[in-house]
Write a protein that holds these residues in place. Structure first.
Motif, PDB file in Angstrom:
ATOM      1  N   SER A   1      38.909  58.719  33.511  1.00 51.31           N
ATOM      2  CA  SER A   1      38.827  59.432  34.792  1.00 51.31           C
ATOM      3  C   SER A   1      38.145  58.587  35.860  1.00 51.31           C
ATOM      4  O   SER A   1      37.173  59.017  36.495  1.00 51.31           O
ATOM      5  CB  SER A   1      38.085  60.767  34.616  1.00 51.31           C
ATOM      6  OG  SER A   1      38.432  61.669  35.640  1.00 51.31           O
ATOM      7  N   PRO A   2      38.654  57.377  36.113  1.00 52.22           N
ATOM      8  CA  PRO A   2      38.011  56.479  37.089  1.00 52.22           C
ATOM      9  C   PRO A   2      38.118  56.960  38.524  1.00 52.22           C
ATOM     10  O   PRO A   2      37.398  56.453  39.391  1.00 52.22           O
ATOM     11  CB  PRO A   2      38.777  55.161  36.898  1.00 52.22           C
ATOM     12  CG  PRO A   2      40.125  55.582  36.407  1.00 52.22           C
ATOM     13  CD  PRO A   2      39.861  56.767  35.519  1.00 52.22           C
ATOM     14  N   LEU A   3      38.974  57.941  38.783  1.00 54.28           N
ATOM     15  CA  LEU A   3      39.103  58.494  40.136  1.00 54.28           C
ATOM     16  C   LEU A   3      38.369  59.827  40.256  1.00 54.28           C
ATOM     17  O   LEU A   3      38.723  60.688  41.059  1.00 54.28           O
ATOM     18  CB  LEU A   3      40.575  58.655  40.512  1.00 54.28           C
ATOM     19  CG  LEU A   3      41.374  57.344  40.572  1.00 54.28           C
ATOM     20  CD1 LEU A   3      42.818  57.613  40.958  1.00 54.28           C
ATOM     21  CD2 LEU A   3      40.738  56.348  41.533  1.00 54.28           C
ATOM     22  N   GLY A   4      37.307  59.966  39.464  1.00 59.49           N
ATOM     23  CA  GLY A   4      36.438  61.134  39.602  1.00 59.49           C
ATOM     24  C   GLY A   4      37.151  62.448  39.372  1.00 59.49           C
ATOM     25  O   GLY A   4      37.025  63.379  40.172  1.00 59.49           O
TER      26      GLY A   4
ATOM     27  N   TYR B   1      33.025  58.300  30.832  1.00 57.84           N
ATOM     28  CA  TYR B   1      33.313  58.742  32.189  1.00 57.84           C
ATOM     29  C   TYR B   1      32.480  57.894  33.142  1.00 57.84           C
ATOM     30  O   TYR B   1      31.256  57.809  33.028  1.00 57.84           O
ATOM     31  CB  TYR B   1      32.963  60.215  32.373  1.00 57.84           C
ATOM     32  CG  TYR B   1      33.063  60.666  33.811  1.00 57.84           C
ATOM     33  CD1 TYR B   1      34.295  60.681  34.465  1.00 57.84           C
ATOM     34  CD2 TYR B   1      31.932  61.052  34.528  1.00 57.84           C
ATOM     35  CE1 TYR B   1      34.394  61.074  35.788  1.00 57.84           C
ATOM     36  CE2 TYR B   1      32.024  61.463  35.853  1.00 57.84           C
ATOM     37  CZ  TYR B   1      33.252  61.467  36.480  1.00 57.84           C
ATOM     38  OH  TYR B   1      33.348  61.853  37.797  1.00 57.84           O
ATOM     39  N   TYR B   2      33.165  57.272  34.129  1.00 59.99           N
ATOM     40  CA  TYR B   2      32.486  56.412  35.088  1.00 59.99           C
ATOM     41  C   TYR B   2      33.355  56.327  36.337  1.00 59.99           C
ATOM     42  O   TYR B   2      34.564  56.083  36.244  1.00 59.99           O
ATOM     43  CB  TYR B   2      32.276  55.021  34.481  1.00 59.99           C
ATOM     44  CG  TYR B   2      31.426  54.051  35.279  1.00 59.99           C
ATOM     45  CD1 TYR B   2      30.448  54.486  36.162  1.00 59.99           C
ATOM     46  CD2 TYR B   2      31.590  52.680  35.121  1.00 59.99           C
ATOM     47  CE1 TYR B   2      29.660  53.580  36.868  1.00 59.99           C
ATOM     48  CE2 TYR B   2      30.802  51.767  35.812  1.00 59.99           C
ATOM     49  CZ  TYR B   2      29.852  52.225  36.683  1.00 59.99           C
ATOM     50  OH  TYR B   2      29.070  51.326  37.387  1.00 59.99           O
ATOM     51  N   SER B   3      32.755  56.544  37.499  1.00 58.42           N
ATOM     52  CA  SER B   3      33.470  56.434  38.763  1.00 58.42           C
ATOM     53  C   SER B   3      32.453  56.343  39.880  1.00 58.42           C
ATOM     54  O   SER B   3      31.244  56.481  39.657  1.00 58.42           O
ATOM     55  CB  SER B   3      34.380  57.655  38.979  1.00 58.42           C
ATOM     56  OG  SER B   3      33.608  58.796  39.321  1.00 58.42           O
ATOM     57  N   LEU B   4      32.929  56.119  41.091  1.00 55.09           N
ATOM     58  CA  LEU B   4      32.030  56.132  42.243  1.00 55.09           C
ATOM     59  C   LEU B   4      31.336  57.477  42.391  1.00 55.09           C
ATOM     60  O   LEU B   4      30.242  57.558  42.954  1.00 55.09           O
ATOM     61  CB  LEU B   4      32.804  55.807  43.523  1.00 55.09           C
ATOM     62  CG  LEU B   4      32.962  54.329  43.872  1.00 55.09           C
ATOM     63  CD1 LEU B   4      34.039  54.137  44.928  1.00 55.09           C
ATOM     64  CD2 LEU B   4      31.634  53.740  44.337  1.00 55.09           C
ATOM     65  N   LEU B   5      31.938  58.537  41.871  1.00 58.71           N
ATOM     66  CA  LEU B   5      31.343  59.869  41.964  1.00 58.71           C
ATOM     67  C   LEU B   5      30.440  60.190  40.790  1.00 58.71           C
ATOM     68  O   LEU B   5      29.604  61.091  40.884  1.00 58.71           O
ATOM     69  CB  LEU B   5      32.444  60.935  42.031  1.00 58.71           C
ATOM     70  CG  LEU B   5      33.241  61.009  43.333  1.00 58.71           C
ATOM     71  CD1 LEU B   5      34.361  62.020  43.200  1.00 58.71           C
ATOM     72  CD2 LEU B   5      32.339  61.358  44.504  1.00 58.71           C
ATOM     73  N   GLY B   6      30.620  59.508  39.674  1.00 55.37           N
ATOM     74  CA  GLY B   6      29.850  59.800  38.469  1.00 55.37           C
ATOM     75  C   GLY B   6      29.314  58.523  37.860  1.00 55.37           C
ATOM     76  O   GLY B   6      30.006  57.858  37.088  1.00 55.37           O
ATOM     77  N   ARG B   7      28.064  58.157  38.193  1.00 58.99           N
ATOM     78  CA  ARG B   7      27.522  56.864  37.799  1.00 58.99           C
ATOM     79  C   ARG B   7      26.408  56.983  36.759  1.00 58.99           C
ATOM     80  O   ARG B   7      25.620  56.053  36.573  1.00 58.99           O
ATOM     81  CB  ARG B   7      27.036  56.116  39.052  1.00 58.99           C
ATOM     82  CG  ARG B   7      28.194  55.783  39.984  1.00 58.99           C
ATOM     83  CD  ARG B   7      27.775  55.181  41.299  1.00 58.99           C
ATOM     84  NE  ARG B   7      27.030  53.944  41.126  1.00 58.99           N
ATOM     85  CZ  ARG B   7      26.571  53.219  42.155  1.00 58.99           C
ATOM     86  NH1 ARG B   7      26.782  53.618  43.391  1.00 58.99           N
ATOM     87  NH2 ARG B   7      25.896  52.116  41.927  1.00 58.99           N
TER      88      ARG B   7
END
Length: 363
Positions: A223-226, A196-202
């Motif tokens: 889930s790249p779109l958080g 899991y990796y996104s601008l919201l979850g780093r």
């Protein structure tokens, strides 16, 4: 980790970790295929005909890697994906995962030798193929010795039923335990970790990313779109839309504080207005430039969503836009990672990773 790249049909191809396998920068997640159960029915219920149409669009765009798991809709996702790629198996890479519970029985979960062999055979049957290109452990099984897991995967590779192996949702020490056992006994090393990796979850950046760069693991981003929050439909002052799947699925995914969410969506919306790109395209493009990322897994319930997500490739964010997104999504890392951000002496010994990584030594 070395990030060799090629371009074909407008799609960028990258080496998967330290392997020789090249994967597209965008891959397709089949979690919306099948659509059964409280979680996956909310994601989507794509049947064989629509799935084949989505696969057609992917292949036309250069997306050749399709990811699923046995637990997705209790095997229905694998079945629908298998039907959708029938007749063109030689044009695609199939990735699936196993290890999470498929039932309440004592042999319905985990990665024991018995379970892995059975799960592999079941996946081959449902996918309608004689081999799986990437076979991933969906979760760490603390009850099964790593030696047993790696020996079984070795047998599956030697039998030609599996080409490459990887892990998903492992912690750093769990990944290293597997790599150490593989090295000790001469077993095939994992080449990928699905994260899991996104601008919201780093959180991936704190330990798993440096590990990937050091050990030659490619990140497949889920889930790249958080968890559906960065679609452009949610933002400051705008309540969750009535039709959003988050009404039913938010509790299954990583939590996000409202103010953190709005800092990120504010920045995305500003950059969208400045560039003419859609919010999800910007969020995906940011990920594509991150160190160790081999492929970003996109999902779509329909053709419109898929075509919009395909617009994330073929262009690059400016350094100024990237810096603004970096700042909007930044969170203070927990111990023992935060000294590297705050204290110059720590940073000198282990500089933070930014941009494309330097090539890692081949093994």
């Amino acid at each position: 980790m070395e990030m060799d790249m090629e371009m074909d049909m407008g799609m960028e191809y990258r080496r998967l970790g330290g392997s020789g396998l090249r994967v597209p920068a965008l891959s397709f997640g089949a979690g919306t295929f099948g659509g059964s159960g409280p979680l996956f029915s909310a994601w989507g219920d794509t049947g064989p005909a629509e799935a084949r149409r989505l696969v057609d669009i992917c292949l036309d765009a250069g997306i050749t890697l399709f990811d699923t798991a046995d637990v997705y809709s209790d095997g229905a996702s694998e079945e629908v994906l298998g039907a959708a790629v029938r007749g063109r198996r030689d044009r695609v890479l199939l990735s699936t995962k196993t290890g999470l519970p498929m039932g309440d029985g004592p042999w319905d979960a985990g990665t024991s030798r018995s379970r892995l062999i059975t799960a592999c055979e079941d996946a081959l049957r449902r996918l309608g193929t004689d081999h799986i290109d990437l076979f991933q452990l969906h979760a760490y099984d603390a009850a099964t010795p790593a030696e047993e897991v790696l020996a079984t995967l070795d047998d599956l590779v030697r039998a030609g039923k599996v080409r490459y192996t990887g892990v998903s949702n492992f912690s750093g020490w769990q990944v290293m335990k597997h790599l150490a056992v593989a090295e000790r006994y001469g077993r095939p090393r994992h080449v990928a970790q699905q994260v899991y990796y996104s601008l919201l979850g780093r959180d991936y950046e704190w330990e798993l990313m440096p590990l990937a760069a050091e050990e030659g693991l490619g990140a497949l981003v889920w889930s790249p779109l958080g968890w559906g929050r960065l679609t452009g439909r949610i933002g400051r002052g705008r309540p969750l839309p009535a039709g959003s799947r988050l009404h039913d699925t938010a509790g299954y995914g990583p939590p996000v504080e409202d103010e953190h969410l709005y800092r990120v969506t504010d920045a995305l919306e500003e950059i969208a207005a400045e560039t003419g790109r859609a919010v999800p395209q910007i969020a995906l493009n940011w990920l594509l430039a991150r160190p160790t990322v081999a492929s970003v897994i996109i999902g779509a319930r329909n053709e419109e969503q898929l075509r919009q997500n395909l617009g994330a490739v073929g262009w690059t964010l400016s350094p100024e836009h990237t810096a603004r997104l970096d700042a909007a999504g930044a969170r203070t890392a927990p111990y023992p990672y935060f000294p590297y951000e705050r204290q110059e002496g720590f940073a000198r010994l282990s500089p933070p990773m930014t941009g494309r990584p330097a090539p890692a030594a081949s093994r």
